[in-house]
Write a protein that holds these residues in place. Structure first.
Motif, short mmCIF file in Angstrom:
data_model
loop_
_atom_site.label_atom_id
_atom_site.label_comp_id
_atom_site.label_asym_id
_atom_site.label_seq_id
_atom_site.Cartn_x
_atom_site.Cartn_y
_atom_site.Cartn_z
N LEU A 1 -0.77 25.11 19.64
CA LEU A 1 -0.44 25.97 20.77
C LEU A 1 0.99 26.51 20.67
CD1 LEU A 1 -3.12 24.97 21.95
CD2 LEU A 1 -1.98 24.84 24.14
N ALA A 2 1.92 25.66 20.31
CA ALA A 2 3.31 26.10 20.15
C ALA A 2 3.41 27.13 19.03
CB ALA A 2 4.21 24.90 19.86
N TRP A 3 2.73 26.87 17.93
CA TRP A 3 2.73 27.81 16.80
C TRP A 3 2.11 29.14 17.23
CZ3 TRP A 3 -0.93 30.65 14.31
CH2 TRP A 3 -0.55 31.25 13.11
N HIS A 4 0.97 29.08 17.90
CA HIS A 4 0.28 30.30 18.35
C HIS A 4 1.18 31.13 19.27
CE1 HIS A 4 -2.69 32.81 20.46
NE2 HIS A 4 -3.52 32.57 19.45
N ASN A 5 1.89 30.47 20.16
CA ASN A 5 2.78 31.17 21.08
C ASN A 5 3.91 31.87 20.33
OD1 ASN A 5 1.22 30.33 23.22
ND2 ASN A 5 2.58 28.67 23.79
N LYS B 1 -4.23 33.19 23.98
CA LYS B 1 -3.12 32.34 24.42
C LYS B 1 -3.36 31.85 25.83
CE LYS B 1 1.78 32.48 25.64
NZ LYS B 1 1.53 31.63 26.77
N THR B 2 -3.76 32.75 26.71
CA THR B 2 -4.04 32.39 28.10
C THR B 2 -5.16 31.34 28.17
OG1 THR B 2 -3.30 34.54 28.90
CG2 THR B 2 -4.76 33.28 30.36
N ALA B 3 -6.23 31.59 27.43
CA ALA B 3 -7.36 30.65 27.43
C ALA B 3 -6.95 29.30 26.85
CB ALA B 3 -8.52 31.24 26.64
N LEU B 4 -6.19 29.31 25.75
CA LEU B 4 -5.75 28.06 25.15
C LEU B 4 -4.85 27.28 26.09
CD1 LEU B 4 -4.95 29.32 21.53
CD2 LEU B 4 -6.66 27.60 22.14
N ASP B 5 -3.88 27.97 26.70
CA ASP B 5 -2.96 27.29 27.62
C ASP B 5 -3.71 26.69 28.81
OD1 ASP B 5 -0.81 27.93 26.00
OD2 ASP B 5 -0.16 29.63 27.22
N THR B 6 -4.63 27.45 29.37
CA THR B 6 -5.40 26.99 30.52
C THR B 6 -6.26 25.78 30.17
OG1 THR B 6 -5.45 29.23 31.43
CG2 THR B 6 -7.12 27.70 32.23
N ALA C 1 -7.57 20.02 29.91
CA ALA C 1 -7.95 18.85 29.11
C ALA C 1 -6.96 17.71 29.30
CB ALA C 1 -8.05 19.23 27.63
N ASN C 2 -5.68 18.05 29.33
CA ASN C 2 -4.66 17.01 29.54
C ASN C 2 -4.75 16.41 30.94
OD1 ASN C 2 -3.56 17.00 26.99
ND2 ASN C 2 -2.05 18.55 27.47
#
Length: 84
Positions: free
Chosen positions: A15-19, A46-51, A56-57
Motif C-alpha cells: 500500500l505504501a509503495w502503491h501510494n 488506491k481508494t479501494a485498497l486503503d478502504t 481488514a485491520n
C-alpha cells in the motif's frame, strides 16, 4: 531463473509503495505517456485498497478482542464448573 518481483509482498508495504508510485507517476505522466484514465484507475485502486485494508485491520482487531473475551469467558465458566 525467475526474476524477482519488484512489488512488495507485505500488504502494508504494498500500500505504501502503491501510494508513492501513484503520486510520482502523476507528476511524471507526460514523461511516461500515462493517460488520465490510467491515473484515474490507479486512484480508484488506491481508494479501494486503503478502504479494504482499514476494514481488514479493524476486523482483525475485533476478532482478536472477541477471541480474548471468549477465552476469558471459557476460563471463568470452567472455574465455576470445577467449584460445583
Amino acid at each position: 531463473m525467475p526474476k524477482q518481483d519488484y512489488l512488495p509482498a507485505p500488504q502494508a508495504d504494498f500500500l505504501a509503495w502503491h501510494n508513492r508510485f501513484t503520486a510520482k507517476l502523476a507528476e511524471l505522466k507526460a514523461t511516461y505517456g500515462v493517460t488520465e484514465d490510467q491515473l484515474a484507475t490507479l486512484a480508484a485502486e488506491k481508494t479501494a485498497l486503503d478502504t479494504k485494508f482499514a476494514a481488514a485491520n479493524r476486523l482483525k482487531a475485533e476478532a482478536k478482542a472477541a477471541t480474548l473475551a471468549l477465552a476469558d469467558t471459557l476460563g471463568s465458566s470452567k472455574r465455576g464448573l470445577r467449584r460445583l
